[in-house]
Design a protein around this motif. Structure first.
Motif, PDB file in Angstrom:
ATOM      1  N   MET A 241      25.264  22.452  25.465  1.00  0.00           N
ATOM      2  CA  MET A 241      24.612  22.708  24.184  1.00  0.00           C
ATOM      3  C   MET A 241      25.508  23.502  23.236  1.00  0.00           C
ATOM      4  O   MET A 241      25.736  23.103  22.112  1.00  0.00           O
ATOM      5  CB  MET A 241      23.271  23.408  24.399  1.00  0.00           C
ATOM      6  CG  MET A 241      22.262  22.509  25.123  1.00  0.00           C
ATOM      7  SD  MET A 241      20.672  23.295  25.388  1.00  0.00           S
ATOM      8  CE  MET A 241      19.984  23.210  23.743  1.00  0.00           C
ATOM      9  N   CYS A 242      26.031  24.635  23.713  1.00  0.00           N
ATOM     10  CA  CYS A 242      26.841  25.486  22.830  1.00  0.00           C
ATOM     11  C   CYS A 242      28.339  25.377  23.099  1.00  0.00           C
ATOM     12  O   CYS A 242      29.145  25.829  22.299  1.00  0.00           O
ATOM     13  CB  CYS A 242      26.405  26.946  22.945  1.00  0.00           C
ATOM     14  SG  CYS A 242      26.827  27.740  24.523  1.00  0.00           S
ATOM     15  N   GLY A 243      28.719  24.796  24.243  1.00  0.00           N
ATOM     16  CA  GLY A 243      30.134  24.614  24.565  1.00  0.00           C
ATOM     17  C   GLY A 243      30.792  25.788  25.241  1.00  0.00           C
ATOM     18  O   GLY A 243      31.969  25.727  25.577  1.00  0.00           O
TER      19      GLY A 243
ATOM     20  N   ASP B 290      21.712  31.507  27.955  1.00  0.00           N
ATOM     21  CA  ASP B 290      21.318  31.772  26.564  1.00  0.00           C
ATOM     22  C   ASP B 290      20.665  30.547  25.928  1.00  0.00           C
ATOM     23  O   ASP B 290      19.640  30.655  25.257  1.00  0.00           O
ATOM     24  CB  ASP B 290      22.521  32.224  25.732  1.00  0.00           C
ATOM     25  CG  ASP B 290      23.079  33.555  26.205  1.00  0.00           C
ATOM     26  OD1 ASP B 290      22.304  34.365  26.762  1.00  0.00           O
ATOM     27  OD2 ASP B 290      24.286  33.787  26.018  1.00  0.00           O
ATOM     28  N   CYS B 291      21.257  29.381  26.140  1.00  0.00           N
ATOM     29  CA  CYS B 291      20.698  28.144  25.576  1.00  0.00           C
ATOM     30  C   CYS B 291      19.396  27.764  26.269  1.00  0.00           C
ATOM     31  O   CYS B 291      18.485  27.233  25.640  1.00  0.00           O
ATOM     32  CB  CYS B 291      21.710  27.007  25.661  1.00  0.00           C
ATOM     33  SG  CYS B 291      23.101  27.223  24.514  1.00  0.00           S
ATOM     34  N   ALA B 292      19.290  28.045  27.569  1.00  0.00           N
ATOM     35  CA  ALA B 292      18.065  27.744  28.309  1.00  0.00           C
ATOM     36  C   ALA B 292      16.891  28.564  27.753  1.00  0.00           C
ATOM     37  O   ALA B 292      15.765  28.065  27.682  1.00  0.00           O
ATOM     38  CB  ALA B 292      18.262  28.029  29.791  1.00  0.00           C
ATOM     39  N   LYS B 293      17.161  29.792  27.323  1.00  0.00           N
ATOM     40  CA  LYS B 293      16.116  30.636  26.739  1.00  0.00           C
ATOM     41  C   LYS B 293      15.620  30.082  25.412  1.00  0.00           C
ATOM     42  O   LYS B 293      14.454  30.194  25.071  1.00  0.00           O
ATOM     43  CB  LYS B 293      16.644  32.052  26.502  1.00  0.00           C
ATOM     44  CG  LYS B 293      16.859  32.855  27.756  1.00  0.00           C
ATOM     45  CD  LYS B 293      17.442  34.208  27.414  1.00  0.00           C
ATOM     46  CE  LYS B 293      17.854  34.973  28.653  1.00  0.00           C
ATOM     47  NZ  LYS B 293      18.507  36.243  28.320  1.00  0.00           N
ATOM     48  N   ARG B 294      16.533  29.463  24.642  1.00  0.00           N
ATOM     49  CA  ARG B 294      16.185  28.921  23.323  1.00  0.00           C
ATOM     50  C   ARG B 294      15.533  27.561  23.397  1.00  0.00           C
ATOM     51  O   ARG B 294      14.897  27.125  22.448  1.00  0.00           O
ATOM     52  CB  ARG B 294      17.428  28.843  22.447  1.00  0.00           C
ATOM     53  CG  ARG B 294      17.973  30.190  22.044  1.00  0.00           C
ATOM     54  CD  ARG B 294      19.114  30.010  21.082  1.00  0.00           C
ATOM     55  NE  ARG B 294      20.282  29.511  21.809  1.00  0.00           N
ATOM     56  CZ  ARG B 294      21.463  30.087  21.832  1.00  0.00           C
ATOM     57  NH1 ARG B 294      21.647  31.172  21.147  1.00  0.00           N
ATOM     58  NH2 ARG B 294      22.452  29.593  22.507  1.00  0.00           N
TER      59      ARG B 294
END
Length: 135
Positions: A90-92, A130-134
């Motif tokens: 997702m964010c790389g 971090d992306c999993a939280k979003r």
């Protein structure tokens, strides 16, 4: 081999340092350089990126879906030959697996499977915390 320090190279490294949490393309770097008034061609960008990867100033990863290259500032100048990497799709963001578990995994693969890993450009792809939280 003598390494030359140039204004363009310093500006390029500064761009990656300022964006250390992002993975960026050569075109991102080129566009930034032009916007900042640094007149360089794309071949110069690629040449400098290759040198910065060789000296571990930058990490180069390949996009799983199309093979395109991304670059990220290597703050700790970690040499990546002896460990795997995890890359968030997702964010790389790239995380280094250079802990005790990696040593155990490496031994398991080599001893039990008879397979010698080439870790330098390895990526396990998933989603970072971090992306999993979003999501």
């Amino acid at each position: 081999m003598k390494e030359y320090k140039t204004k363009a190279k310093d500006a390029l490294l500064g761009f990656f340092r300022e964006n250390k949490d992002k993975r960026l393309t050569a075109n991102d770097a080129y566009n930034h350089m032009i916007e900042e008034g640094n007149i360089v061609n794309l071949a110069t960008i690629y040449r400098n990126l290759d040198k910065m990867v060789e000296t571990s100033q930058l990490l180069r990863t390949k996009n799983v879906s199309d093979g395109s290259c991304f670059y990220q500032y290597n703050e700790q100048k970690v040499h990546c030959e002896a460990h795997l990497h995890m890359q968030c799709k997702m964010c790389g963001k790239v995380l280094h697996m250079n802990d005790e578990f990696m040593c155990e995994f490496y031994k398991y693969v080599e001893k039990d499977k008879g397979f010698k890993l080439d870790c330098k450009e390895s990526n396990l792809v998933g989603i970072c915390k971090d992306c999993a939280k979003r999501a």
